[in-house]
Design a protein around this motif. Structure first.
Motif, PDB file in Angstrom:
ATOM      1  N   LEU A   1     -49.368  29.875  81.329  1.00  9.37           N
ATOM      2  CA  LEU A   1     -48.418  29.805  80.215  1.00  9.37           C
ATOM      3  C   LEU A   1     -47.173  29.026  80.634  1.00  9.37           C
ATOM      4  O   LEU A   1     -46.691  28.156  79.901  1.00  9.37           O
ATOM      5  N   ASN A   2     -46.673  29.323  81.839  1.00  3.17           N
ATOM      6  CA  ASN A   2     -45.489  28.607  82.341  1.00  3.17           C
ATOM      7  C   ASN A   2     -45.773  27.120  82.539  1.00  3.17           C
ATOM      8  O   ASN A   2     -44.876  26.280  82.396  1.00  3.17           O
ATOM      9  N   LEU A   3     -47.031  26.813  82.866  1.00  3.50           N
ATOM     10  CA  LEU A   3     -47.431  25.417  83.071  1.00  3.50           C
ATOM     11  C   LEU A   3     -47.826  24.747  81.756  1.00  3.50           C
ATOM     12  O   LEU A   3     -48.246  23.595  81.741  1.00  3.50           O
ATOM     13  N   MET A   4     -47.705  25.514  80.650  1.00  4.62           N
ATOM     14  CA  MET A   4     -48.050  25.050  79.299  1.00  4.62           C
ATOM     15  C   MET A   4     -49.521  24.667  79.160  1.00  4.62           C
ATOM     16  O   MET A   4     -49.886  23.840  78.327  1.00  4.62           O
ATOM     17  N   ASN A   5     -50.363  25.276  80.007  1.00  5.67           N
ATOM     18  CA  ASN A   5     -51.810  25.122  79.859  1.00  5.67           C
ATOM     19  C   ASN A   5     -52.282  26.298  79.009  1.00  5.67           C
ATOM     20  O   ASN A   5     -52.774  27.311  79.515  1.00  5.67           O
ATOM     21  N   TYR A   6     -52.091  26.172  77.692  1.00  3.37           N
ATOM     22  CA  TYR A   6     -52.296  27.301  76.795  1.00  3.37           C
ATOM     23  C   TYR A   6     -53.754  27.743  76.724  1.00  3.37           C
ATOM     24  O   TYR A   6     -54.039  28.938  76.590  1.00  3.37           O
TER      25      TYR A   6
END
Length: 302
Positions: free
Chosen positions: A156-161
């Motif tokens: 989530l923090n890496l925006m890999n949803y």
């Protein structure tokens, strides 16, 4: 003559206290740990459990440090106490010391210890190290839902949803009652603009896990509001106020929803209550002005 009642040993007090605490009776479990320590003041696991569960109940991480450190002084190889000290340091945002003690605790591999080390790395934005910890936790127990949740937070923090959703769904699969994973999943759906999916997550929480979580009710109301389902939003925001009467944001949100339903008089009641709690709330002041304007427009239509 009747036989004298056998006195419980320190071990018996500890074991019974542990089962009580793990079943949710924290206060009673804590009393049992104190009983164990009355018999044996140097009982390491009783010291550890007293510190750990007291902090779980009260958030007093300094209390946990005091007692769990004493347990380590008695036995440096008490890996449960090393973990507890790391956990307490993390609660105090002392991540350097938290990592130090978590690393000692994983000398005896344990999925929880690896997971808490991973969560500490997340706080330091060390995502690679965090993922490595969660991988090791899952190697020990592929069903350890807290590790799946931690891994989801990294993605989530890496925006890999997509990967984050997969991880949170795995956490829920192995522990359907794990509230935090449902919250995290709902927040991703909000980020993606999938409010209907977010609603499913938050409804599951209030219907199946925790009906009194005011933060989840607020998220639910906000999702309904974004979908223009104002009556549902009102029901949700009223639940927030039921469980958190001084929530000024929920009160002025109710005012906004009544404004949307062209009931500015009702809306004004809630916004005024909001301003009684937080007189400097600029958002509430703006909503009040808007409601006054709606009321004037409705009068002009007559």
């Amino acid at each position: 003559m009747s036989k004298a009642k056998k006195q419980k040993s320190a071990v018996e007090w500890l074991d019974e206290g542990y089962h009580l605490a793990e079943s949710g009776e924290l206060e009673k479990g804590i009393e049992y740990f104190k009983k164990a320590l009355e018999i044996n003041p140097n009982y390491g696991m009783a010291l550890n459990n007293l510190g750990w569960y007291t902090a779980q109940l009260t958030g007093d991480y300094k209390f946990a440090l005091k007692h769990c450190k004493k347990a380590i002084e008695i036995d440096p190889n008490n890996y449960a106490a090393q973990h507890s000290v790391g956990w307490a340091y993390r609660g105090l945002k002392d991540y350097k010391n938290a990592i130090k003690h978590f690393k000692i605790s994983i000398n005896k591999p344990d999925p929880l210890h690896y997971t808490d080390l991973g969560l500490t790395y997340i706080s330091l934005e060390k995502h690679k190290e965090a993922l490595d910890c969660f991988d090791k936790a899952l190697q020990g127990d592929k069903k350890f839902y807290k590790a799946w949740n931690g891994m989801g937070i990294v993605y989530l923090n890496l925006m890999n949803y997509e990967k984050a959703i997969e991880c949170f769904e795995q956490a829920i699969k192995f522990e359907p009652q794990y509230k935090q994973a449902w919250i995290n999943l709902g927040e991703i759906y909000i980020e993606l603009g999938h409010n209907k999916d977010a609603i499913k997550c938050f409804k599951h929480i209030v219907e199946k896990i925790d009906a009194k979580d005011s933060d989840v009710w607020f998220e639910l109301g906000s999702c309904y509001s974004r979908l223009s389902r104002y009556k549902n939003a009102i029901k949700s925001f009223k639940k927030v106020v039921e469980f958190d009467p001084n929530n000024s944001t929920a009160l002025y949100s109710l005012g906004m929803m009544y404004g949307k339903l062209e009931d500015p008089a009702k809306g004004t009641e809630f916004v005024k209550k909001s301003l009684e709690i937080d007189p400097e709330n600029e958002d509430a002041k703006s909503v009040l002005k808007l409601l006054n304007l709606i009321q004037e427009n409705l009068k002009n239509k007559i």
